[in-house]
Design a protein around this motif. Structure first.
Motif, mmCIF file in Angstrom:
data_model
loop_
_atom_site.group_PDB
_atom_site.id
_atom_site.type_symbol
_atom_site.label_atom_id
_atom_site.label_comp_id
_atom_site.label_asym_id
_atom_site.label_seq_id
_atom_site.Cartn_x
_atom_site.Cartn_y
_atom_site.Cartn_z
ATOM 1 N N PRO A 74 54.996 36.391 43.065
ATOM 2 C CA PRO A 74 54.517 37.622 43.565
ATOM 3 C C PRO A 74 53.165 37.136 44.396
ATOM 4 C CG PRO A 74 54.817 38.063 41.441
ATOM 5 C CD PRO A 74 54.544 36.663 41.380
ATOM 6 N N LEU A 75 53.242 37.664 45.950
ATOM 7 C CA LEU A 75 52.080 37.669 46.361
ATOM 8 C C LEU A 75 51.811 39.002 47.262
ATOM 9 C CD1 LEU A 75 52.418 34.102 48.315
ATOM 10 C CD2 LEU A 75 51.193 34.661 46.407
ATOM 11 N N TYR A 76 50.687 39.168 47.874
ATOM 12 C CA TYR A 76 50.571 40.287 48.624
ATOM 13 C C TYR A 76 51.296 40.033 49.952
ATOM 14 C CZ TYR A 76 46.740 42.362 45.827
ATOM 15 O OH TYR A 76 46.054 43.090 44.775
ATOM 16 N N HIS A 77 51.534 41.143 50.556
ATOM 17 C CA HIS A 77 52.328 40.877 51.956
ATOM 18 C C HIS A 77 51.542 40.624 52.940
ATOM 19 C CE1 HIS A 77 54.638 41.915 55.481
ATOM 20 N NE2 HIS A 77 55.844 41.824 54.830
ATOM 21 N N PRO A 78 51.426 39.681 53.644
ATOM 22 C CA PRO A 78 50.710 39.340 54.867
ATOM 23 C C PRO A 78 50.147 40.353 55.654
ATOM 24 C CG PRO A 78 52.469 37.642 54.775
ATOM 25 C CD PRO A 78 52.950 38.893 53.826
ATOM 26 N N ALA A 79 51.116 41.512 55.738
ATOM 27 C CA ALA A 79 50.747 42.361 56.782
ATOM 28 C C ALA A 79 49.587 43.330 56.306
ATOM 29 C CB ALA A 79 51.818 43.542 57.177
ATOM 30 N N SER A 80 49.839 43.532 54.751
ATOM 31 C CA SER A 80 48.828 44.278 54.109
ATOM 32 C C SER A 80 47.558 43.457 54.119
ATOM 33 C CB SER A 80 49.436 44.932 52.841
ATOM 34 O OG SER A 80 49.536 43.641 51.710
ATOM 35 N N ALA A 81 47.345 42.474 53.924
ATOM 36 C CA ALA A 81 46.231 41.559 53.808
ATOM 37 C C ALA A 81 45.570 40.980 55.089
ATOM 38 C CB ALA A 81 46.505 40.165 52.989
ATOM 39 N N LEU A 82 46.312 41.141 56.394
ATOM 40 C CA LEU A 82 45.955 40.775 57.630
ATOM 41 C C LEU A 82 44.456 41.388 58.003
ATOM 42 C CD1 LEU A 82 47.219 39.119 59.612
ATOM 43 C CD2 LEU A 82 48.334 40.969 60.721
ATOM 44 N N TYR A 83 44.232 42.831 57.876
ATOM 45 C CA TYR A 83 43.027 43.407 58.325
ATOM 46 C C TYR A 83 42.212 43.679 56.912
ATOM 47 C CZ TYR A 83 45.996 43.290 62.588
ATOM 48 O OH TYR A 83 46.638 42.831 63.352
ATOM 49 N N ASN A 84 42.300 43.181 56.224
ATOM 50 C CA ASN A 84 41.557 43.411 54.845
ATOM 51 C C ASN A 84 40.893 42.356 54.158
ATOM 52 O OD1 ASN A 84 40.827 43.998 52.036
ATOM 53 N ND2 ASN A 84 42.197 45.595 51.752
ATOM 54 N N GLY A 85 39.817 41.984 54.487
ATOM 55 C CA GLY A 85 39.208 40.662 54.195
ATOM 56 C C GLY A 85 39.416 40.190 52.802
ATOM 57 N N GLY A 86 39.089 41.030 51.855
ATOM 58 C CA GLY A 86 39.309 40.716 50.318
ATOM 59 C C GLY A 86 40.607 40.246 50.100
ATOM 60 N N MET A 87 41.611 41.264 50.728
ATOM 61 C CA MET A 87 42.971 40.873 50.245
ATOM 62 C C MET A 87 43.512 39.605 50.774
ATOM 63 S SD MET A 87 46.177 43.615 50.466
ATOM 64 C CE MET A 87 45.608 44.945 49.408
ATOM 65 N N ARG A 88 42.900 39.527 52.076
ATOM 66 C CA ARG A 88 43.174 38.184 53.006
ATOM 67 C C ARG A 88 42.746 37.007 52.200
ATOM 68 N NH1 ARG A 88 44.039 36.755 58.570
ATOM 69 N NH2 ARG A 88 43.266 34.893 58.776
ATOM 70 N N ASP A 89 41.721 36.922 51.547
ATOM 71 C CA ASP A 89 41.093 35.704 50.856
ATOM 72 C C ASP A 89 42.086 35.670 49.701
ATOM 73 O OD1 ASP A 89 39.192 35.570 52.611
ATOM 74 O OD2 ASP A 89 37.497 36.512 51.671
ATOM 75 N N THR A 90 42.292 36.832 48.877
ATOM 76 C CA THR A 90 42.895 36.575 47.846
ATOM 77 C C THR A 90 44.451 35.992 48.104
ATOM 78 O OG1 THR A 90 42.035 38.613 46.898
ATOM 79 C CG2 THR A 90 44.204 38.166 45.735
ATOM 80 N N LEU A 91 45.171 36.457 49.067
ATOM 81 C CA LEU A 91 46.340 36.023 49.537
ATOM 82 C C LEU A 91 46.259 34.600 49.725
ATOM 83 C CD1 LEU A 91 49.595 36.332 50.098
ATOM 84 C CD2 LEU A 91 48.925 37.149 52.315
ATOM 85 N N LYS A 92 45.454 34.054 50.425
ATOM 86 C CA LYS A 92 45.319 32.778 51.032
ATOM 87 C C LYS A 92 45.161 31.760 49.382
ATOM 88 C CE LYS A 92 43.985 31.366 55.039
ATOM 89 N NZ LYS A 92 43.149 30.779 56.241
ATOM 90 N N LYS A 93 44.171 32.295 48.672
ATOM 91 C CA LYS A 93 43.909 31.613 47.414
ATOM 92 C C LYS A 93 45.160 31.540 46.648
ATOM 93 C CE LYS A 93 40.772 31.865 43.538
ATOM 94 N NZ LYS A 93 40.552 32.941 42.810
ATOM 95 N N ASP A 94 45.901 32.616 46.607
ATOM 96 C CA ASP A 94 47.072 32.686 45.859
ATOM 97 C C ASP A 94 48.113 31.511 46.391
ATOM 98 O OD1 ASP A 94 46.147 34.587 43.808
ATOM 99 O OD2 ASP A 94 47.346 36.193 45.009
ATOM 100 N N PHE A 95 48.524 31.781 47.656
ATOM 101 C CA PHE A 95 49.081 30.786 48.604
ATOM 102 C C PHE A 95 48.722 29.375 48.290
ATOM 103 C CE2 PHE A 95 51.654 29.346 51.967
ATOM 104 C CZ PHE A 95 52.914 30.506 52.283
ATOM 105 N N SER A 96 47.867 29.182 47.995
ATOM 106 C CA SER A 96 47.292 27.887 48.300
ATOM 107 C C SER A 96 47.564 27.049 46.737
ATOM 108 C CB SER A 96 45.545 27.332 48.400
ATOM 109 O OG SER A 96 45.153 28.064 47.135
ATOM 110 N N ARG A 97 48.041 28.020 46.114
ATOM 111 C CA ARG A 97 48.496 27.148 44.598
ATOM 112 C C ARG A 97 50.114 26.980 44.767
ATOM 113 N NH1 ARG A 97 48.818 31.108 40.370
ATOM 114 N NH2 ARG A 97 49.090 29.006 38.986
#
Ligand code: URA
Length: 197
Positions: A159-182
């Motif tokens: 499970p990952l955050y949805h890209p749309a919800s992370a797009l304009y939220n700096g913290g969530m964006r970083d979290t999504l990128k980190k999760d994705f990189s795994r």
């Protein structure tokens, strides 16, 4: 029959027979896209305005962000398969209703049975909760789920955050990128486990 042809036929059949009320409101269906031999399937929520216009999933701003994250892990869109739980755009991009999600669910299961991926990545809580209704995305994101008990042809879920919800939220964006990189490491781990069985 080749997988590509099987996917084409199941999409046409489900589009013809669907009971999803959104069909009448959308410009066109948005079928899954990518490789029928993909080891990873990404599942989003529902098409937005751009996807409804183009008939292809994740082509708007969330899609650009998804492309950026795929590029970072050196994976191309043509290597993976990207689809949505709901195949038609909900008006004004509202959340799809439970009935609308249920109406498209057998269709999604057929896609997954045909592709037989090693890993299913949920993009957002709607996708995750369609399979694991009791989990919370704030706790589950980035953690691999190994579950052999679903009726699906896959055992591993991320499970990952949805890209749309992370797009304009700096913290969530970083979290999504980190999760994705795994994802590459997770895939290696899955391959090792599969070869051990
Ligand atoms: N958001 C989704 O969940 N799916 C798309 O195809 C586009 C945006």
């Amino acid at each position: 029959m080749k997988k590509q042809e099987a996917l084409h036929q199941l999409n046409e059949r489900n589009h013809t027979r669907t009971t999803c009320g959104l069909k009448m409101l959308a410009t066109q269906p948005v079928f899954g896209a990518g490789s029928p031999n993909a080891t990873i399937v990404f599942i989003g929520e529902a098409p937005g305005k751009t996807e409804d216009k183009l008939g292809v999933p994740f082509m708007g701003s969330s899609g650009k962000f998804l492309d950026e994250m795929l590029h970072d892990i050196k994976v191309s869109r043509s290597d993976v398969y990207i689809t949505n739980i709901v195949k038609y755009r909900p008006p004004e991009n509202r959340d799809p209703s439970t009935d609308e999600k249920n109406a498209c669910r057998a269709w999604l299961n057929e896609e997954l049975d045909c592709i037989h991926p090693q890993l299913i990545v949920f993009l957002g809580r709607h996708a995750m909760n369609s399979f694991f209704p009791d989990r919370k995305i704030s706790e589950a994101h980035g953690k691999l789920i190994h579950d052999k008990t679903t009726s699906l042809s896959a055992e591993y879920f991320l499970p990952l955050y949805h890209p749309a919800s992370a797009l304009y939220n700096g913290g969530m964006r970083d979290t999504l990128k980190k999760d994705f990189s795994r994802i590459p490491k997770i895939l290696k781990k899955i391959e090792q486990e599969i070869s051990r069985d």
